[in-house]
Design a protein around this motif. Sequence first.
Motif, short mmCIF file in Angstrom:
data_model
loop_
_atom_site.label_atom_id
_atom_site.label_comp_id
_atom_site.label_asym_id
_atom_site.label_seq_id
_atom_site.Cartn_x
_atom_site.Cartn_y
_atom_site.Cartn_z
N PHE A 61 4.79 -11.33 -8.21
CA PHE A 61 3.90 -10.38 -7.55
C PHE A 61 3.88 -9.07 -8.33
CE2 PHE A 61 1.61 -8.86 -3.93
CZ PHE A 61 1.91 -7.52 -3.85
N ASN A 62 2.70 -8.62 -8.70
CA ASN A 62 2.55 -7.40 -9.50
C ASN A 62 2.03 -6.29 -8.59
OD1 ASN A 62 2.10 -5.44 -11.40
ND2 ASN A 62 1.11 -6.81 -12.86
N LEU A 63 2.90 -5.37 -8.23
CA LEU A 63 2.51 -4.31 -7.30
C LEU A 63 1.52 -3.35 -7.95
CD1 LEU A 63 3.04 -3.15 -4.44
CD2 LEU A 63 4.73 -1.68 -5.48
N ILE A 109 7.99 0.13 -0.64
CA ILE A 109 6.99 1.14 -1.05
C ILE A 109 5.98 1.28 0.08
CG2 ILE A 109 5.41 1.83 -2.88
CD1 ILE A 109 8.11 1.32 -4.02
N VAL A 110 5.72 2.52 0.47
CA VAL A 110 4.72 2.83 1.49
C VAL A 110 3.48 3.36 0.76
CG1 VAL A 110 4.19 4.23 3.51
CG2 VAL A 110 6.51 3.41 3.14
N LEU A 111 2.36 2.67 0.98
CA LEU A 111 1.12 3.02 0.28
C LEU A 111 0.06 3.41 1.29
CD1 LEU A 111 1.47 -0.26 -1.64
CD2 LEU A 111 1.54 1.90 -2.85
N GLU A 112 -0.63 4.49 1.02
CA GLU A 112 -1.68 4.94 1.93
C GLU A 112 -3.00 4.33 1.49
OE1 GLU A 112 -1.59 9.17 2.86
OE2 GLU A 112 -3.74 9.08 3.14
N GLN A 113 -3.73 3.80 2.48
CA GLN A 113 -5.03 3.19 2.17
C GLN A 113 -6.08 4.28 2.01
OE1 GLN A 113 -3.64 -0.58 4.71
NE2 GLN A 113 -5.70 0.09 5.09
N PRO A 114 -7.06 4.05 1.12
CA PRO A 114 -8.02 5.13 0.86
C PRO A 114 -8.94 5.35 2.06
CG PRO A 114 -8.68 3.13 -0.26
CD PRO A 114 -7.36 2.84 0.36
N SER A 115 -9.46 6.57 2.15
CA SER A 115 -10.41 6.88 3.23
C SER A 115 -11.83 6.68 2.69
CB SER A 115 -10.19 8.29 3.72
OG SER A 115 -9.82 9.13 2.66
N ASP A 131 -3.89 -0.97 -7.88
CA ASP A 131 -5.15 -0.67 -8.58
C ASP A 131 -6.33 -1.38 -7.92
OD1 ASP A 131 -3.63 -0.61 -11.90
OD2 ASP A 131 -3.93 0.95 -10.40
N ARG A 132 -6.11 -2.62 -7.51
CA ARG A 132 -7.21 -3.41 -6.95
C ARG A 132 -7.75 -2.77 -5.67
NH1 ARG A 132 -10.42 -5.01 -4.36
NH2 ARG A 132 -11.09 -7.07 -3.68
N TYR A 133 -6.84 -2.26 -4.79
CA TYR A 133 -7.29 -1.75 -3.50
C TYR A 133 -7.31 -0.22 -3.45
CZ TYR A 133 -7.09 -6.54 -1.97
OH TYR A 133 -7.31 -7.88 -1.83
N GLY A 134 -7.06 0.43 -4.57
CA GLY A 134 -7.13 1.89 -4.61
C GLY A 134 -6.11 2.57 -3.72
N LEU A 135 -4.90 2.04 -3.65
CA LEU A 135 -3.87 2.60 -2.78
C LEU A 135 -3.16 3.74 -3.47
CD1 LEU A 135 -2.36 -0.81 -1.68
CD2 LEU A 135 -3.97 0.56 -0.40
N LYS A 136 -2.52 4.58 -2.64
CA LYS A 136 -1.77 5.72 -3.18
C LYS A 136 -0.35 5.64 -2.63
CE LYS A 136 -1.42 10.67 -2.93
NZ LYS A 136 -1.48 11.72 -1.95
N ALA A 137 0.63 5.65 -3.53
CA ALA A 137 2.03 5.57 -3.10
C ALA A 137 2.44 6.91 -2.52
CB ALA A 137 2.92 5.21 -4.28
N VAL A 138 2.85 6.89 -1.23
CA VAL A 138 3.22 8.14 -0.57
C VAL A 138 4.70 8.19 -0.19
CG1 VAL A 138 0.96 8.71 0.32
CG2 VAL A 138 2.42 7.24 1.66
N GLY A 139 5.36 7.04 -0.14
CA GLY A 139 6.76 7.06 0.25
C GLY A 139 7.47 5.82 -0.26
N SER A 180 -8.65 6.02 7.69
CA SER A 180 -8.51 5.31 6.42
C SER A 180 -9.25 3.99 6.53
CB SER A 180 -7.04 5.04 6.12
OG SER A 180 -6.21 5.97 6.72
N GLN A 181 -9.64 3.52 5.37
CA GLN A 181 -10.37 2.26 5.31
C GLN A 181 -9.44 1.10 5.65
OE1 GLN A 181 -11.92 1.78 1.40
NE2 GLN A 181 -14.01 2.10 2.09
N GLU A 182 -9.96 0.19 6.45
CA GLU A 182 -9.18 -1.01 6.74
C GLU A 182 -9.29 -1.97 5.58
OE1 GLU A 182 -8.76 -2.18 11.42
OE2 GLU A 182 -9.25 -3.69 9.90
N LEU A 183 -8.15 -2.50 5.18
CA LEU A 183 -8.14 -3.45 4.08
C LEU A 183 -8.46 -4.83 4.65
CD1 LEU A 183 -5.65 -2.38 1.55
CD2 LEU A 183 -6.17 -4.78 1.46
N ASP A 184 -9.27 -5.59 3.94
CA ASP A 184 -9.64 -6.91 4.42
C ASP A 184 -8.46 -7.85 4.20
OD1 ASP A 184 -12.52 -9.11 3.81
OD2 ASP A 184 -10.89 -9.13 5.29
N ALA A 185 -7.70 -8.11 5.28
CA ALA A 185 -6.51 -8.93 5.16
C ALA A 185 -6.85 -10.37 4.79
CB ALA A 185 -5.71 -8.89 6.46
N GLU A 186 -7.98 -10.85 5.30
CA GLU A 186 -8.37 -12.24 5.04
C GLU A 186 -8.57 -12.48 3.56
OE1 GLU A 186 -8.01 -13.66 8.72
OE2 GLU A 186 -8.93 -14.90 7.15
N SER A 187 -9.37 -11.61 2.93
CA SER A 187 -9.65 -11.81 1.51
C SER A 187 -8.41 -11.58 0.67
CB SER A 187 -10.77 -10.86 1.06
OG SER A 187 -10.32 -9.53 1.10
#
Lengths: 454, 267
Positions: free
Chosen positions: A392-394, A349-355, A399-407, A372-379
């Motif tokens: 793992f629940n996709l 799944i390809v997810l676009e990060q929110p702007s 929902d947690r990071y506000g992603l949008k499935a684009v592909g 687009s907003q950089e997701l905090d990989a550390e946290s």
Amino acid sequence: MTLQRASRPVAQCIRQSSSTLHARTLATTTIEPSSTDAAPPPPSDPFSHTRNPFTASTPAAEKQLAQQKQRPVGSRRRRAALSSTTQIPFTQLPYQAFQEARAFLQEDRREKLEAIGLQRVKLVRLQDQVVVGEQDGEVERRKQREKDNRVRSMGRRLEEMKVMADINDPMVKKKFEDGQGDMTKPIYRHLADAQWRSYKRQILVQRLTQMNVIPDVLPALEPIVSTGLAFPTTSSTTPARSRLKRVQHGDFVSSTLSSQPPTLWIQPYNKGTRLCTVAVVNPDVPNVEKDGFDHRCHFLAVNIPISPINTRVRLGELGSTSENKGDVLLPWLPAYAQKGAPYQRMSIIVLEQPSPTLTPILTTLLGAVAESQELDAESASQDPRYNVRDGFNLRSFVDRYGLKAVGADLFRTKWDEGTAGVMQQAGIVGWDVEFRRKRVEPLPYQRKASERYR
Amino acid sequence: MTLTHPKAPSMATLACLQSALSTLRTTHHAVPAITHITRRKASHQAQGRANGAKDGAGKRLGAKKTGGEYVVPGNILFRQRGTHWFPGDNCFMGRDHTIHAGSPGYVRYYQDPARHPKRKFIGIVFEKTQSLPQPTHAARRRQLGMLAYQMPTPPQPEIATDETSAAPTKVSDGTTVSIRNSKMNPGGLQLTLGPGYQYRQSNYEIGRSGDKKEAAANAKGKTIRAFAKFKPGDRFAAWRKSVVRVARSRERKVMGRGGKGGAKKKN
């Protein structure tokens, strides 16, 4: 008199050709006219004994060409036409109706360019307008919303007009069909998107819905970006040079092939660079205690930059090289299915990060592109919900990071000869476990006395 | 004197007369009872058609398991001609449109407008509290229905090293055997084991063998052709070739297909 009248368009054309040879005609690209009007190569010298692959059309000529160890270029009809006509570039062919049509289309394009200029001016003027509200905030908010809507629709209209200006150009169509389209131009993006949607996207959506990836992994998914997948193969003769084996949507991939991290091509059709997240989820992990299936994440990476010209993502080299930017949260785990278990679907799944808060449409119209907003990989890597593969629940991650499935992409895996070896190498427990169907007790029924009614 | 109309004799009188006359009668014809008046059947059509469709015995179609009943895989849920009901979740349809249960559970009869606006479905749920259709966009309810066992003879895992190819190997079932320098194989051919347990050359190799031999002979400056290469215009060579061909065909005709044919022809 009639001859003069008939020759006037031809003369006009030839005059035009000399003046417009180095001027831009209908194409909007900045490629030189020599390559734009790809003039076919000249026919072979009559005194040379080698055949021209562009003009050999008779059986004897083709045979001689084969003896030269060369392949003919184009169809036989094309080769015959090229050998019998003179070397005139396509746009300068002396046919009256054709040249009249070209002139008409050029005039139409000029009008459209004027309209594009006007639209741009209108848009800037609209954006400069300041919203003033009388009451506390209600009217102001409503007016701001209306203004945003108007800006958005005007922007959409502007993009449409840019495509309409070039859609009638035969050289643009030819260049696109030859695979030489520049993806930074909206017309080539539009043509590529239309081509993808006409067939390959339909196949992809069919595979995703028929194999039930859509309700199982994500509730809904409308592909906007096209994807391609290939796994590296290492040939025994040249281990250094690895070749890629393309995988179609929904294909079965052997376990030895999918033990290596693949290459994913993600092609967006709107301009600008955006950051994406790639997640590979397997929703078919058998769970005997629960008598059901679990999800497992085989790969998770965030902050991958994708643009219409940079489409290749090497999942195994993300973050390590400067070309492949991205933060890997869960590295590639080979796909495997234990013996006897049904085939397992590996969904990518390809997810676009929110702007950020500024609406991206406004900035794209002015020329700049919203990041687009950089997701905090550390946290994210420390979050106990998303740093474990099993369970793992996709949906929760999205929902947690506000992603949008684009592909999305899909391949399947099942038990084959190499699976045990792959599982052992990866240190996965359970390579010698097999699944067998549970015996279901038949329902009780009245047994008759006689042996005949067993 | 009053004129009296002649009256018809009464039934009693007629009966007496009949019994009296019966003794004098020589022949005994079947006399129909005068008390019973014969009646004709109303019409011919009521007797039925000769070539019409006849109603057969009832086939016991319909539901065999009601909604909510516990079933096991294979149980017949509904017998029908055509698809009045369609198989839904965990059900399958047989060749005569019979709907069977595909997994153990409870039967549900339902409609699913998202799947089809008009169709009726029969499905199976795993728990009595569940219902169909499943909520849209939710992950499907699925049952594994399997148990995990330790493999009795674990497979020998081939760990893919750098030498062995990780590439998808071409599955070639034929083991190649080249019996070179032997009486059985004087040509030194590459024989592979094919279907039917036959050691033979592959067809494309057989097809190319002629070209290969010609190329090998050409390399030595020779040719395996019976006749020299055709030169258009060389009538002498063409005449020589036709003379040889005619002689050969005449010889073949005389000999016949076999020894017997030749002998027969002579006779």
